[in-house]
Write a protein that holds these residues in place. Structure first.
Motif, PDB file in Angstrom:
ATOM      1  N   THR A   1      12.221 -28.624 -30.938  1.00  0.00           N
ATOM      2  CA  THR A   1      13.152 -29.721 -31.218  1.00  0.00           C
ATOM      3  C   THR A   1      14.814 -30.096 -30.527  1.00  0.00           C
ATOM      4  OG1 THR A   1      14.428 -30.530 -33.290  1.00  0.00           O
ATOM      5  CG2 THR A   1      14.508 -27.803 -32.766  1.00  0.00           C
ATOM      6  N   ALA A   2      15.019 -30.951 -29.959  1.00  0.00           N
ATOM      7  CA  ALA A   2      16.137 -31.552 -29.500  1.00  0.00           C
ATOM      8  C   ALA A   2      16.814 -31.194 -30.067  1.00  0.00           C
ATOM      9  CB  ALA A   2      15.849 -33.637 -29.021  1.00  0.00           C
ATOM     10  N   THR A   3      18.096 -30.287 -29.644  1.00  0.00           N
ATOM     11  CA  THR A   3      19.502 -29.883 -29.939  1.00  0.00           C
ATOM     12  C   THR A   3      20.697 -31.047 -29.118  1.00  0.00           C
ATOM     13  OG1 THR A   3      19.781 -27.729 -28.220  1.00  0.00           O
ATOM     14  CG2 THR A   3      18.450 -27.861 -30.688  1.00  0.00           C
ATOM     15  N   PRO A   4      22.157 -31.088 -29.714  1.00  0.00           N
ATOM     16  CA  PRO A   4      22.842 -32.016 -29.252  1.00  0.00           C
ATOM     17  C   PRO A   4      23.298 -31.126 -28.059  1.00  0.00           C
ATOM     18  CG  PRO A   4      23.204 -31.001 -31.362  1.00  0.00           C
ATOM     19  CD  PRO A   4      21.639 -30.461 -30.773  1.00  0.00           C
ATOM     20  N   TYR A   5      22.931 -29.492 -28.101  1.00  0.00           N
ATOM     21  CA  TYR A   5      23.725 -29.163 -27.500  1.00  0.00           C
ATOM     22  C   TYR A   5      22.890 -27.726 -26.980  1.00  0.00           C
ATOM     23  CZ  TYR A   5      25.725 -26.924 -31.176  1.00  0.00           C
ATOM     24  OH  TYR A   5      25.940 -26.335 -32.194  1.00  0.00           O
ATOM     25  N   LYS A   6      23.186 -27.146 -25.833  1.00  0.00           N
ATOM     26  CA  LYS A   6      22.035 -25.751 -25.389  1.00  0.00           C
ATOM     27  C   LYS A   6      22.767 -24.515 -25.503  1.00  0.00           C
ATOM     28  CE  LYS A   6      20.143 -27.847 -20.441  1.00  0.00           C
ATOM     29  NZ  LYS A   6      19.930 -27.463 -19.877  1.00  0.00           N
ATOM     30  N   THR A   7      21.447 -24.460 -26.830  1.00  0.00           N
ATOM     31  CA  THR A   7      21.908 -22.490 -26.944  1.00  0.00           C
ATOM     32  C   THR A   7      21.098 -21.811 -26.355  1.00  0.00           C
ATOM     33  OG1 THR A   7      22.261 -23.889 -29.695  1.00  0.00           O
ATOM     34  CG2 THR A   7      21.433 -21.212 -29.246  1.00  0.00           C
ATOM     35  N   PHE A   8      19.952 -22.396 -25.085  1.00  0.00           N
ATOM     36  CA  PHE A   8      19.594 -21.507 -24.583  1.00  0.00           C
ATOM     37  C   PHE A   8      19.364 -22.447 -23.552  1.00  0.00           C
ATOM     38  CE2 PHE A   8      17.184 -20.956 -28.967  1.00  0.00           C
ATOM     39  CZ  PHE A   8      17.552 -19.326 -29.545  1.00  0.00           C
ATOM     40  N   LEU A   9      18.601 -21.122 -22.729  1.00  0.00           N
ATOM     41  CA  LEU A   9      18.770 -21.743 -21.032  1.00  0.00           C
ATOM     42  C   LEU A   9      17.393 -23.400 -21.227  1.00  0.00           C
ATOM     43  CD1 LEU A   9      18.106 -18.726 -18.790  1.00  0.00           C
ATOM     44  CD2 LEU A   9      20.579 -19.866 -19.564  1.00  0.00           C
ATOM     45  N   ARG A  10      15.828 -22.830 -22.056  1.00  0.00           N
ATOM     46  CA  ARG A  10      15.487 -23.949 -21.286  1.00  0.00           C
ATOM     47  C   ARG A  10      15.399 -25.099 -23.068  1.00  0.00           C
ATOM     48  NH1 ARG A  10      11.716 -19.855 -19.963  1.00  0.00           N
ATOM     49  NH2 ARG A  10      11.733 -19.862 -17.580  1.00  0.00           N
ATOM     50  N   SER A  11      15.169 -26.658 -23.132  1.00  0.00           N
ATOM     51  CA  SER A  11      15.695 -27.364 -23.920  1.00  0.00           C
ATOM     52  C   SER A  11      13.744 -27.860 -24.303  1.00  0.00           C
ATOM     53  CB  SER A  11      16.613 -28.358 -24.301  1.00  0.00           C
ATOM     54  OG  SER A  11      15.795 -29.070 -22.920  1.00  0.00           O
ATOM     55  N   GLN A  12      14.279 -28.743 -25.884  1.00  0.00           N
ATOM     56  CA  GLN A  12      12.612 -29.445 -25.529  1.00  0.00           C
ATOM     57  C   GLN A  12      13.442 -30.801 -26.186  1.00  0.00           C
ATOM     58  OE1 GLN A  12      13.416 -26.382 -28.168  1.00  0.00           O
ATOM     59  NE2 GLN A  12      13.229 -25.314 -26.487  1.00  0.00           N
ATOM     60  N   THR A  13      13.496 -31.399 -25.227  1.00  0.00           N
ATOM     61  CA  THR A  13      14.463 -33.003 -25.025  1.00  0.00           C
ATOM     62  C   THR A  13      12.768 -33.646 -25.307  1.00  0.00           C
ATOM     63  OG1 THR A  13      14.476 -32.880 -22.667  1.00  0.00           O
ATOM     64  CG2 THR A  13      16.906 -32.779 -24.024  1.00  0.00           C
ATOM     65  N   GLU A  14      11.419 -33.609 -24.450  1.00  0.00           N
ATOM     66  CA  GLU A  14      10.439 -34.124 -24.910  1.00  0.00           C
ATOM     67  C   GLU A  14       9.801 -34.241 -26.121  1.00  0.00           C
ATOM     68  OE1 GLU A  14       8.628 -35.635 -22.383  1.00  0.00           O
ATOM     69  OE2 GLU A  14       9.575 -35.897 -21.071  1.00  0.00           O
ATOM     70  N   SER A  15      10.311 -33.190 -27.138  1.00  0.00           N
ATOM     71  CA  SER A  15      10.119 -33.458 -28.426  1.00  0.00           C
ATOM     72  C   SER A  15      10.100 -34.322 -28.934  1.00  0.00           C
ATOM     73  CB  SER A  15      10.387 -32.541 -28.645  1.00  0.00           C
ATOM     74  OG  SER A  15      12.007 -32.635 -29.213  1.00  0.00           O
ATOM     75  N   ILE A  16      11.037 -35.539 -28.230  1.00  0.00           N
ATOM     76  CA  ILE A  16      11.586 -36.664 -29.036  1.00  0.00           C
ATOM     77  C   ILE A  16      10.522 -37.551 -28.867  1.00  0.00           C
ATOM     78  CG2 ILE A  16      13.351 -38.559 -28.329  1.00  0.00           C
ATOM     79  CD1 ILE A  16      15.105 -36.635 -28.342  1.00  0.00           C
ATOM     80  N   SER A  17       9.860 -37.859 -26.964  1.00  0.00           N
ATOM     81  CA  SER A  17       8.757 -38.733 -27.098  1.00  0.00           C
ATOM     82  C   SER A  17       7.680 -38.854 -28.128  1.00  0.00           C
ATOM     83  CB  SER A  17       9.230 -38.120 -25.240  1.00  0.00           C
ATOM     84  OG  SER A  17      10.167 -39.043 -24.520  1.00  0.00           O
TER      85      SER A  17
END
Length: 507
Positions: free
Chosen positions: A118-134
């Motif tokens: 999931t795309a979160t508004p800020y980083k809790t972890f070093l890696r994110s999943q912003t591509e989940s939006i697309s």
């Protein structure tokens, strides 16, 4: 720290404390998602509310006339149903609608992927999943184009990447609600939902570590309810882990889900379930069988950590798949798309008999492993593609499955343009199935384009060279006629080539 060097959830990581934060409607329903049950005429609706009061589901075939129901069922297949959830005291959800399942339909439609997050508004972890939006954007486009056709979503492991942070689960379900409130959302367990040193099955050869962040499958088990009754005790006071392995029919396809995180070896409960299930598929009703799990049985990525697990899967599960003519095996865990030929023990063959394998873990997690390097060049980026790997790519996206009684089509849709990049068709004929590759001929999208580009460039080059020599010979004839010469030596850097007069010889 987990193996990705992300901090595990502990109070010592608290960096700051905010003022009091409140929800706009703390008691209202949210995070609605659908799921199939063991009955074809039922649809399960799961949601959360802020208060502990009694909540109900209203549903019906008329949006303006919805009745209260505890167990929602319909005697009409493939009909549009309308539903709202909540209560008068806590508030009601928006009105959702979905198409009920038709097990007897000749057509099957599904959207399948793994490792979305999931795309979160800020980083809790070093890696994110912003591509989940697309990924969700393009799937929602496809859902809107379905009209009145039933379909479902399959997310095969590494669901939210919460790893101990409960709010990330909330964020995930709010993000998928636009699609999960329209289609049944089905899952299987991955390492980031489950793995922890205290898990009950942890053989020495398995790469089961701290990937679950201490969740031990609890949020996964409580927030989802899949068909079947598979469960495994955690050995602690925590609830048993559920949704491990199950199956259901959807149109012309029998779908099977398995767990690569719990015991799948011969003699285990899971193995016995898979054996019984696959041996009792009615191939006249569902000519295609699709098996799904998280960690892949085959991959050409440099995923050495799971080598021992893949060896056990090949030893214990592959013979079961081959014997029972599994059509397609889908896997996640590796965050790339890769499709293989029909395989048995790394050998390409035909289907039915050998399943087509595909890795579809490219839905959102942004960490990408390298492909397996050439053994004699481990430190140089040379990544040969074995013959068994027919297509592989690093773009995010999802797969779309469409099947009838005659043909199953799996397509890989890329996020950068929402277009199909790779397609395989598997035909169910009376004698044997046929497989057709239809990789999209589009710049940068697959091997067929490169082949045609090389062929076209070669033709142009040959044409230019031939044209040059024809012109050169014609000019030489005029010079020879004037000088009386019969031979014209033409020198190159490598050798001397003699061009004969047309009266004496041909080129």
């Amino acid at each position: 720290m987990d193996h990705d060097q992300n901090p595990l959830p502990r109070p010592k990581h608290l960096l700051a404390r905010s003022s009091l934060v409140r929800f706009r409607n703390p008691n209202g329903p949210e995070q609605a998602h659908l799921g199939f049950t063991d009955r074809v005429d039922e649809m399960r609706v799961v949601f959360v509310c802020g208060d502990g009061g009694v909540k109900v589901v209203k549903y019906g075939e008329d949006e303006k006339e919805l009745s209260f129901a505890a167990n929602c069922s319909s005697d009409k297949v493939s009909s549009r149903q309308w539903t709202v959830v909540g209560s008068d005291s806590g508030g009601w959800s928006p009105t959702y609608s979905f198409i009920s399942r038709n097990e007897d339909s000749d057509e099957t439609i599904a959207f399948l992927f793994g490792d979305m997050g999931t795309a979160t508004p800020y980083k809790t972890f070093l890696r994110s999943q912003t591509e989940s939006i697309s990924t969700l954007k393009w799937i929602l486009r496809d859902i809107d184009a379905l009209g009145e056709k039933p379909a479902f979503i399959s997310h095969i492991g590494d669901i939210s990447y919460a790893k101990g942070y409960a709010w990330i689960w909330d964020n995930f379900f709010n993000q998928i609600e636009p699609v999960a409130s329209k289609l049944a959302y089905h899952v299987c367990i991955g390492n980031h939902e489950y793995d922890w040193p205290l898990q009950p099955w942890k053989p020495d050869w398995g790469a089961y570590s701290k990937d679950g962040g201490g969740e031990c499958g609890v949020p996964y088990s409580l927030r989802f309810k899949m068909p079947g009754n598979s469960s495994l005790s955690t050995g602690t006071r925590a609830p048993a882990t559920r949704n491990l392995y199950y199956s259901f029919n959807m149109g012309s396809v029998h779908f099977v889900y398995l767990s690569t995180e719990t015991d799948f070896l011969q003699g285990s409960d899971q193995y016995n379930f898979l054996k019984h299930d696959l041996e009792n598929v009615d191939r006249k009703k569902t000519p295609f069988v699709v098996v799904q799990g998280h960690r892949p049985m085959y991959t050409t990525s440099n995923e050495v950590r799971d080598a021992a697990i893949r060896e056990r899967m090949l030893q214990h599960l592959e013979p079961l798949f081959v014997k029972n003519n599994v059509t397609l095996a889908l896997w996640g865990h590796v965050h790339r798309y890769e499709r293989f030929c029909p395989l048995n023990n790394f050998t390409c063959g035909e289907t039915p008999g050998y399943p087509v394998h595909a890795v579809i873990g490219m839905a959102g997690q942004d960490w990408q492993p390298i492909w397996e390097p050439r053994s004699e060049h481990p430190d140089i980026p040379v990544f040969p593609q074995p013959e068994r790997s027919l297509y592989r790519g690093g773009e995010f996206g999802y797969t779309r499955l469409v099947a009838t009684k005659e043909k199953l089509t799996l397509s890989y849709v890329g996020n950068h343009d929402g277009q199909v990049h790779d397609t395989v068709e598997i035909f169910a004929t009376t004698d044997k199935a046929e497989i057709t590759d239809k990789t999209e001929e589009k710049e940068g999208l697959g091997p067929s384009f490169l082949i045609q580009f090389v062929e076209g460039a070669s033709i142009l080059l040959i044409g230019a060279v031939v044209g040059y020599f024809i012109g050169f010979i014609a000019r030489s004839k005029k010079q020879n006629a004037a000088s009386g010469n019969t031979w014209l030596p033409v020198k190159t850097e490598d050798s001397e080539i003699e061009l004969h007069d047309s009266k004496a010889s041909t080129l």
